[in-house]
Write a protein that holds these residues in place. Structure first.
Motif, mmCIF file in Angstrom:
data_model
loop_
_atom_site.group_PDB
_atom_site.id
_atom_site.type_symbol
_atom_site.label_atom_id
_atom_site.label_comp_id
_atom_site.label_asym_id
_atom_site.label_seq_id
_atom_site.Cartn_x
_atom_site.Cartn_y
_atom_site.Cartn_z
ATOM 1 N N SER A 22 0.433 -1.460 0.151
ATOM 2 C CA SER A 22 0.134 0.107 -0.341
ATOM 3 C C SER A 22 0.660 1.304 -0.649
ATOM 4 N N LEU A 23 1.791 0.894 0.619
ATOM 5 C CA LEU A 23 3.109 1.704 0.630
ATOM 6 C C LEU A 23 3.310 2.543 -0.680
ATOM 7 N N ARG A 24 3.611 1.651 -1.327
ATOM 8 C CA ARG A 24 4.407 1.555 -2.529
ATOM 9 C C ARG A 24 3.278 2.282 -3.685
ATOM 10 N N VAL A 25 2.292 1.809 -3.295
ATOM 11 C CA VAL A 25 1.661 2.829 -4.145
ATOM 12 C C VAL A 25 1.549 4.536 -4.447
ATOM 13 N N LEU A 26 0.822 4.364 -2.737
ATOM 14 C CA LEU A 26 0.637 5.753 -2.214
ATOM 15 C C LEU A 26 2.100 7.006 -2.611
ATOM 16 N N ASP A 27 3.516 5.851 -2.514
ATOM 17 C CA ASP A 27 4.980 6.312 -3.239
ATOM 18 C C ASP A 27 4.164 6.958 -4.398
ATOM 19 N N LEU A 86 4.888 16.007 -5.207
ATOM 20 C CA LEU A 86 4.590 15.698 -3.802
ATOM 21 C C LEU A 86 6.347 15.475 -3.839
ATOM 22 N N PRO A 87 6.809 15.561 -2.067
ATOM 23 C CA PRO A 87 8.103 14.629 -2.074
ATOM 24 C C PRO A 87 7.762 12.949 -2.342
ATOM 25 N N GLU A 88 8.453 12.185 -2.556
ATOM 26 C CA GLU A 88 8.432 10.559 -2.808
ATOM 27 C C GLU A 88 7.591 10.015 -1.998
ATOM 28 N N ASN A 89 8.142 10.535 -0.551
ATOM 29 C CA ASN A 89 7.114 10.158 1.622
ATOM 30 C C ASN A 89 5.963 10.308 1.597
ATOM 31 N N PHE A 90 5.470 11.526 0.523
ATOM 32 C CA PHE A 90 4.370 12.537 2.033
ATOM 33 C C PHE A 90 3.190 11.156 1.948
ATOM 34 N N PHE A 91 2.390 10.878 1.057
ATOM 35 C CA PHE A 91 1.638 9.938 1.747
ATOM 36 C C PHE A 91 2.141 9.100 2.432
ATOM 37 N N ARG A 92 3.649 8.359 2.560
ATOM 38 C CA ARG A 92 3.591 7.661 3.277
ATOM 39 C C ARG A 92 4.177 7.758 4.444
ATOM 40 N N SER A 93 4.379 9.101 4.939
ATOM 41 C CA SER A 93 4.365 10.022 5.986
ATOM 42 C C SER A 93 3.152 9.749 7.154
ATOM 43 N N THR A 94 2.960 9.874 6.200
ATOM 44 C CA THR A 94 0.962 10.074 6.859
ATOM 45 C C THR A 94 0.507 8.829 8.089
ATOM 46 N N HIS A 95 1.562 7.629 8.087
ATOM 47 C CA HIS A 95 0.836 6.574 8.423
ATOM 48 C C HIS A 95 2.271 6.146 9.497
ATOM 49 N N LYS A 96 2.393 7.345 9.885
ATOM 50 C CA LYS A 96 3.308 6.779 11.559
ATOM 51 C C LYS A 96 2.780 5.198 12.185
ATOM 52 N N ASP A 97 1.601 5.104 12.097
ATOM 53 C CA ASP A 97 0.950 4.224 12.649
ATOM 54 C C ASP A 97 0.410 3.072 12.435
ATOM 55 N N ALA A 98 1.446 2.224 11.724
ATOM 56 C CA ALA A 98 0.941 1.251 11.572
ATOM 57 C C ALA A 98 -0.456 0.400 11.813
ATOM 58 N N GLY A 99 -0.576 0.153 13.457
ATOM 59 C CA GLY A 99 -1.427 0.079 13.655
ATOM 60 C C GLY A 99 -2.930 0.444 13.235
ATOM 61 N N SER A 100 -2.901 1.489 12.199
ATOM 62 C CA SER A 100 -4.304 2.177 12.138
ATOM 63 C C SER A 100 -4.965 0.980 10.835
ATOM 64 N N ASN A 101 -3.896 0.129 9.901
ATOM 65 C CA ASN A 101 -4.397 -0.550 8.932
ATOM 66 C C ASN A 101 -5.501 -1.783 9.655
ATOM 67 N N ILE A 140 -10.225 -10.411 0.557
ATOM 68 C CA ILE A 140 -9.283 -10.330 1.075
ATOM 69 C C ILE A 140 -8.939 -8.754 1.320
ATOM 70 N N ALA A 141 -9.276 -8.145 2.066
ATOM 71 C CA ALA A 141 -9.583 -6.384 1.739
ATOM 72 C C ALA A 141 -8.761 -5.705 3.139
ATOM 73 N N TYR A 142 -7.476 -5.100 2.603
ATOM 74 C CA TYR A 142 -6.449 -4.785 3.695
ATOM 75 C C TYR A 142 -6.831 -3.413 3.156
ATOM 76 N N PHE A 143 -7.506 -2.783 4.654
ATOM 77 C CA PHE A 143 -7.735 -1.405 4.887
ATOM 78 C C PHE A 143 -6.633 -0.359 4.887
ATOM 79 N N SER A 144 -6.276 0.582 4.602
ATOM 80 C CA SER A 144 -4.658 1.482 4.049
ATOM 81 C C SER A 144 -5.467 2.190 4.462
ATOM 82 N N THR A 145 -5.172 2.944 5.942
ATOM 83 C CA THR A 145 -5.400 4.076 6.869
ATOM 84 C C THR A 145 -4.754 4.666 7.236
ATOM 85 N N PRO A 146 -3.736 6.680 7.334
ATOM 86 C CA PRO A 146 -3.173 7.235 7.426
ATOM 87 C C PRO A 146 -3.632 7.048 8.994
ATOM 88 N N SER A 147 -2.943 7.687 9.930
ATOM 89 C CA SER A 147 -2.627 7.843 11.697
ATOM 90 C C SER A 147 -3.689 9.075 11.715
#
Length: 336
Positions: A134-139, A147-162, A292-299
């Protein structure tokens, strides 16, 4: 004019512009596995584990009921389609993977059915692969916005929100007289599955399984609308077109969630989708459908300042956080 198809996208060959074009129109892509870190064997094995979850004695699942994090067994439930009360969303869901680092948690501690417990590490490994994919898609989406390549990736500081959801739509006991709508129309907002309101969802459809996912494409005028007023408002389901999202081997179906729609000022589209079992051939029953669904969710503490093409970020007073956005969506979804 033929209805458009969901485009095939490759992380290694497709351009950021192609990805953004797909996510800002149809809102869905068939993502080739190459470059995601996930293999078809990983997916097939996860469906084997999903089948095991739903084949164990029911008392094993009942002892693993959904907890406060949204993990565990939700039971067999039928949720009304908010726009068609005569239709229900009959399915089972087993949620997995959410935890809170702010509460000192470093991973999910939810129980699994005893017959499945020995495979815990395999489920954790698949969950981790989904997180990285999911982070590679956001990159690549960050690059599309300059934007900086890690912009959306950086919104996922808390991996447990996914979180993962192992979904089972049971087979019918008798042939349907018409189209059987198994998951009512929802715009990334399903009360049975929390957190499907995140930024993107990775959906795995079982090879040779029961198809049925449909995506709603609004009219051209509706597509031109952007901003929070569209996100918070109703969607006209009478003037657009429903298209099928077929099962394509060696791909992941990726779609935009409400949070990403808001964070891109409505440019990326969280289009309405549903599951429908078409009327079968005479005396033939549709099979059960597993996904099977994986819900990618920012912190939840991320402030949802909208971004625009060209790399600009509209920082304004009063912009809400991801957590506040979720609670507002839940409030709006409650019946009056």
């Amino acid at each position: 004019m033929a209805a458009p198809e969901i485009p095939l996208i490759s992380l290694s060959r497709s351009t950021p512009e192609e990805v953004l074009d797909a996510l800002s129109t149809i809102g869905f892509i068939h993502l080739e596995l190459d470059g995601t870190g996930i293999t078809q064997s990983d997916i097939d094995r996860s469906f084997e584990l999903s089948s095991l979850i739903y084949s164990v004695p029911s008392e094993e699942r009942i002892n693993c009921l959904k907890n406060a994090r949204g993990n565990g067994y939700y039971g067999m439930k039928g949720t009304l389609d908010e726009r068609n009360p005569s239709q229900t969303d009959l399915k089972e869901n087993f949620g997995w993977g959410r935890f809170s680092t702010s509460h000192g948690e470093f991973g999910t501690t939810q129980p699994l059915p005893p017959s499945v417990e020995r495979y815990r590490e395999e489920i954790i490994a698949f969950d981790n692969k989904c997180f990285e994919a999911s982070l590679r898609v956001l990159d690549i989406l960050s690059r599309a916005f300059d934007l900086p390549e890690n912009f959306f990736r950086s919104t996922h500081k808390d991996a447990g929100s996914n979180g993962l959801a192992f979904l089972n739509y049971p087979a019918l006991q008798r042939p349907p007289t018409g189209d059987d709508i198994r998951a009512g129309s929802h715009k990334g907002m399903c009360l049975e599955i929390r957190y499907c309101w995140g930024d993107i969802t990775l959906l795995f459809q079982e090879q040779n399984g029961q198809p049925g996912l449909q995506v709603y494409l609004p009219t051209q005028d509706a597509k031109k609308q952007k901003g929070m007023q569209l996100i918070q408002g109703d969607v006209d389901l009478t003037s657009g077109t429903w298209i099928f999202a077929p099962i394509v081997p060696n791909t992941i179906l990726v779609n935009v969630g409400l949070t990403l729609e808001a964070m891109t000022d409505g440019l990326c589209k969280a289009n309405v989708h549903r599951v429908i079992f078409p009327k079968a051939v005479e005396n033939e029953l549709p099979k059960n459908r597993k996904t099977i669904a994986y819900f990618s969710t920012p912190s939840h503490d991320v402030i949802m300042n909208p971004v625009k093409q060209g790399g600009s970020i509209a920082k304004q007073e009063g912009v809400i956080s991801v957590g506040e956005f979720f609670h507002e969506r839940m409030r709006l979804a409650q019946p009056e």
